[in-house]
Scaffold this motif. Structure first.
Motif, PDB file in Angstrom:
ATOM      1  N   ILE A   1     -16.665   6.706  24.757  1.00  0.00           N
ATOM      2  CA  ILE A   1     -17.057   6.756  26.329  1.00  0.00           C
ATOM      3  C   ILE A   1     -16.688   8.006  26.805  1.00  0.00           C
ATOM      4  O   ILE A   1     -15.814   8.705  26.650  1.00  0.00           O
ATOM      5  CB  ILE A   1     -16.089   5.466  26.757  1.00  0.00           C
ATOM      6  N   TYR A   2     -17.826   8.113  27.386  1.00  0.00           N
ATOM      7  CA  TYR A   2     -17.869   9.480  28.417  1.00  0.00           C
ATOM      8  C   TYR A   2     -17.567   9.341  29.936  1.00  0.00           C
ATOM      9  O   TYR A   2     -18.684   9.246  30.716  1.00  0.00           O
ATOM     10  CB  TYR A   2     -19.031  10.416  28.134  1.00  0.00           C
TER      11      TYR A   2
ATOM     12  N   HIS B   1     -31.145  10.630  28.931  1.00  0.00           N
ATOM     13  CA  HIS B   1     -29.689  11.030  28.960  1.00  0.00           C
ATOM     14  C   HIS B   1     -29.391  12.158  29.590  1.00  0.00           C
ATOM     15  O   HIS B   1     -30.567  12.973  29.846  1.00  0.00           O
ATOM     16  CB  HIS B   1     -29.115  10.995  27.438  1.00  0.00           C
TER      17      HIS B   1
ATOM     18  N   LYS C   1     -20.964   9.344  20.412  1.00  0.00           N
ATOM     19  CA  LYS C   1     -20.518   9.400  18.979  1.00  0.00           C
ATOM     20  C   LYS C   1     -19.345   8.387  18.615  1.00  0.00           C
ATOM     21  O   LYS C   1     -18.426   8.546  19.444  1.00  0.00           O
ATOM     22  CB  LYS C   1     -20.459  10.773  18.469  1.00  0.00           C
TER      23      LYS C   1
ATOM     24  N   PHE D   1     -24.766  11.574  20.542  1.00  0.00           N
ATOM     25  CA  PHE D   1     -25.046  10.355  20.029  1.00  0.00           C
ATOM     26  C   PHE D   1     -25.104  10.517  18.567  1.00  0.00           C
ATOM     27  O   PHE D   1     -25.262  11.456  17.857  1.00  0.00           O
ATOM     28  CB  PHE D   1     -26.311   9.813  20.595  1.00  0.00           C
TER      29      PHE D   1
ATOM     30  N   GLY E   1     -18.767   5.453  18.966  1.00  0.00           N
ATOM     31  CA  GLY E   1     -18.377   4.485  20.175  1.00  0.00           C
ATOM     32  C   GLY E   1     -17.718   5.097  21.221  1.00  0.00           C
ATOM     33  O   GLY E   1     -17.012   4.442  22.256  1.00  0.00           O
TER      34      GLY E   1
ATOM     35  N   GLY F   1     -30.415   7.559  20.628  1.00  0.00           N
ATOM     36  CA  GLY F   1     -29.624   8.199  21.677  1.00  0.00           C
ATOM     37  C   GLY F   1     -30.175   9.466  22.606  1.00  0.00           C
ATOM     38  O   GLY F   1     -30.190   9.396  23.725  1.00  0.00           O
TER      39      GLY F   1
ATOM     40  N   SER G   1     -21.147   5.016  30.797  1.00  0.00           N
ATOM     41  CA  SER G   1     -22.104   4.017  30.745  1.00  0.00           C
ATOM     42  C   SER G   1     -22.687   4.014  29.261  1.00  0.00           C
ATOM     43  O   SER G   1     -23.323   3.246  28.762  1.00  0.00           O
ATOM     44  CB  SER G   1     -23.088   3.603  31.744  1.00  0.00           C
ATOM     45  N   LEU G   2     -22.551   5.358  28.809  1.00  0.00           N
ATOM     46  CA  LEU G   2     -23.376   5.839  27.654  1.00  0.00           C
ATOM     47  C   LEU G   2     -22.427   5.694  26.469  1.00  0.00           C
ATOM     48  O   LEU G   2     -21.062   5.746  26.514  1.00  0.00           O
ATOM     49  CB  LEU G   2     -23.801   7.343  27.725  1.00  0.00           C
ATOM     50  N   LYS G   3     -23.175   5.297  25.130  1.00  0.00           N
ATOM     51  CA  LYS G   3     -22.321   4.887  24.073  1.00  0.00           C
ATOM     52  C   LYS G   3     -22.443   6.211  23.350  1.00  0.00           C
ATOM     53  O   LYS G   3     -23.495   6.409  22.696  1.00  0.00           O
ATOM     54  CB  LYS G   3     -23.035   3.857  23.477  1.00  0.00           C
TER      55      LYS G   3
END
Ligand code: BGC
Length: 374
Positions: free
Chosen positions: A327-328, A99, A323, A89, A325, A94, A319-321
């Protein structure tokens, strides 16, 4: 390596660490590493979190005093283009929020303990349950959510913390030291601990790697090998059944490299989330190798630990934002969590996971990042 007589604990410094004046930059001496630090943010109670930047001739590593979390790891590809190879993040928030343990130091016991229960010397212990019916990665507040005390070393940074007697239900006051050092192409992570009462201890790092760079949506073009003749089959809650199974003629035979995409698609659609059984010698031994042919990046892992959890980020869902922006999604990273075997505290035939008051826990894992020229 392995448990030995207790040695003098390292000296620790109080936070915050004043910013250093040494300028970062590429090193001419390949054996030399530069370390600098800056404030990364503040915890809700106002405590400052420091971010350390370690630069060797070929790696730039960033790690936080919160959770001893690796937030970035940059290397160049065969054409000299740098990329950040770990998921994470941009902000402290974050990492404070829930997480999947990006980059963090994991303890007191990495991986799962069945129903969070165990007994030592006839006394029963119950941990908090945080993963289905089981305890995972230290419980509700594991070492990934703790503010560690840093000490700058010539080639790296050492973090220390004390886990109080009864922390998350575990017995004994545990003192822990985690040291990150860079030596040219190699990152070493050393884990030491001492305890006031017999307790299970299993420490690891939970970095999610993608050798193409974080934010690239898959790891299907990575070639992976793991030097293990046995692995641990698991039940539907991911607790080992107790069987120590041969990899021969199974999709767990990774002794020769497999291209992950083909392998997962053909054989194991969910991907890997399993412990592979390594040498029990407690000596530094090669255990895993990951090659990313398009970039030329090669990661070779050696460890003193008896096991490695190979996890292909099956539970990431985009669903996580991340580094910048990023997407993972599922299968956008892999973890090589060197550690003791899951649920070892409840399985007599697994390697001993108990640390006793007159012993020292001492394990090291080495991650070597090199580039294969064509
Ligand atoms: C476990 C996975 C889990 C992940 C994140 C890994 O160590 O093996 O099952 O989803 O950590 O918690």
């Amino acid at each position: 390596m392995g448990p030995s007589r207790q040695t003098a604990p390292p000296r620790s410094v109080r936070q915050p660490v004043p910013p250093t004046t040494r300028a970062p930059g590429r090193q001419s001496d390949p054996a030399m590493t530069r370390v600098c630090n800056e404030t990364f943010g503040s915890l809700p109670d106002g405590s400052p979190v420091v971010r350390f930047t370690l630069r060797s001739s070929s790696i730039t590593l960033r790690v936080l005093s919160f959770g001893a979390i690796v937030t970035s790891l940059e290397t160049e590809d065969r054409d000299g283009r740098a990329a950040d190879l770990v998921l994470g993040f941009d902000t402290l928030e974050g990492y404070i929020n829930k997480h999947p343990y990006f980059g963090a130091a994991i303890g007191r016991v990495a991986n799962r303990i069945a129903q969070g229960k165990f007994s030592i010397d006839g006394k029963d212990y119950q941990l908090a349950i945080n993963d289905g019916p089981n305890s995972l990665h230290g419980g509700l507040k594991g070492f990934d959510k703790v503010l560690w005390t840093p000490e700058i070393l010539p080639n790296g940074v050492k973090f220390s913390m004390t886990s109080v007697d009864g922390d998350e239900g575990y017995p004994g006051e545990l003192r822990v030291w985690v040291t990150y050092e860079l030596n040219g192409e190699e990152l070493s992570i050393n884990y030491r601990a001492t305890t006031s009462k017999t307790t299970p201890v299993n420490l690891t790092n939970h970095s999610y790697f993608n050798l193409a760079g974080h934010g690239i949506p898959t790891i299907y073009d990575h070639e992976v090998s793991i030097e293990a003749e046995n692995y641990l089959p698991v039940d539907k809650t991911s607790i080992p059944t107790g069987e120590i199974a041969s990899v021969v003629n199974t999709y767990f035979d990774l002794r020769n490299p497999v291209v992950l995409g083909n392998h997962i698609k053909n054989k194991l659609t969910e991907g890997f989330d399993h412990n592979f059984c390594l040498s029990l010698s407690k000596q530094r031994s090669p255990c895993a190798r990951v090659y990313h042919r398009p970039s030329g990046r090669l990661l070779e892992v050696e460890t003193t630990q008896p096991g490695i959890q190979f996890y292909t980020a099956n539970f990431l869902d985009g669903s996580l934002k991340g580094k910048g922006g990023a997407i993972y999604p599922k299968h956008s990273a892999f973890c090589l969590e060197t550690q003791n075997w899951p649920d070892a505290v409840n399985k007599m035939e697994f390697p001993d996971v108990l640390l006793r008051p007159n012993e020292e826990y001492n394990h090291t894992t080495w991650f070597k990042f090199s580039v294969v020229k064509q």
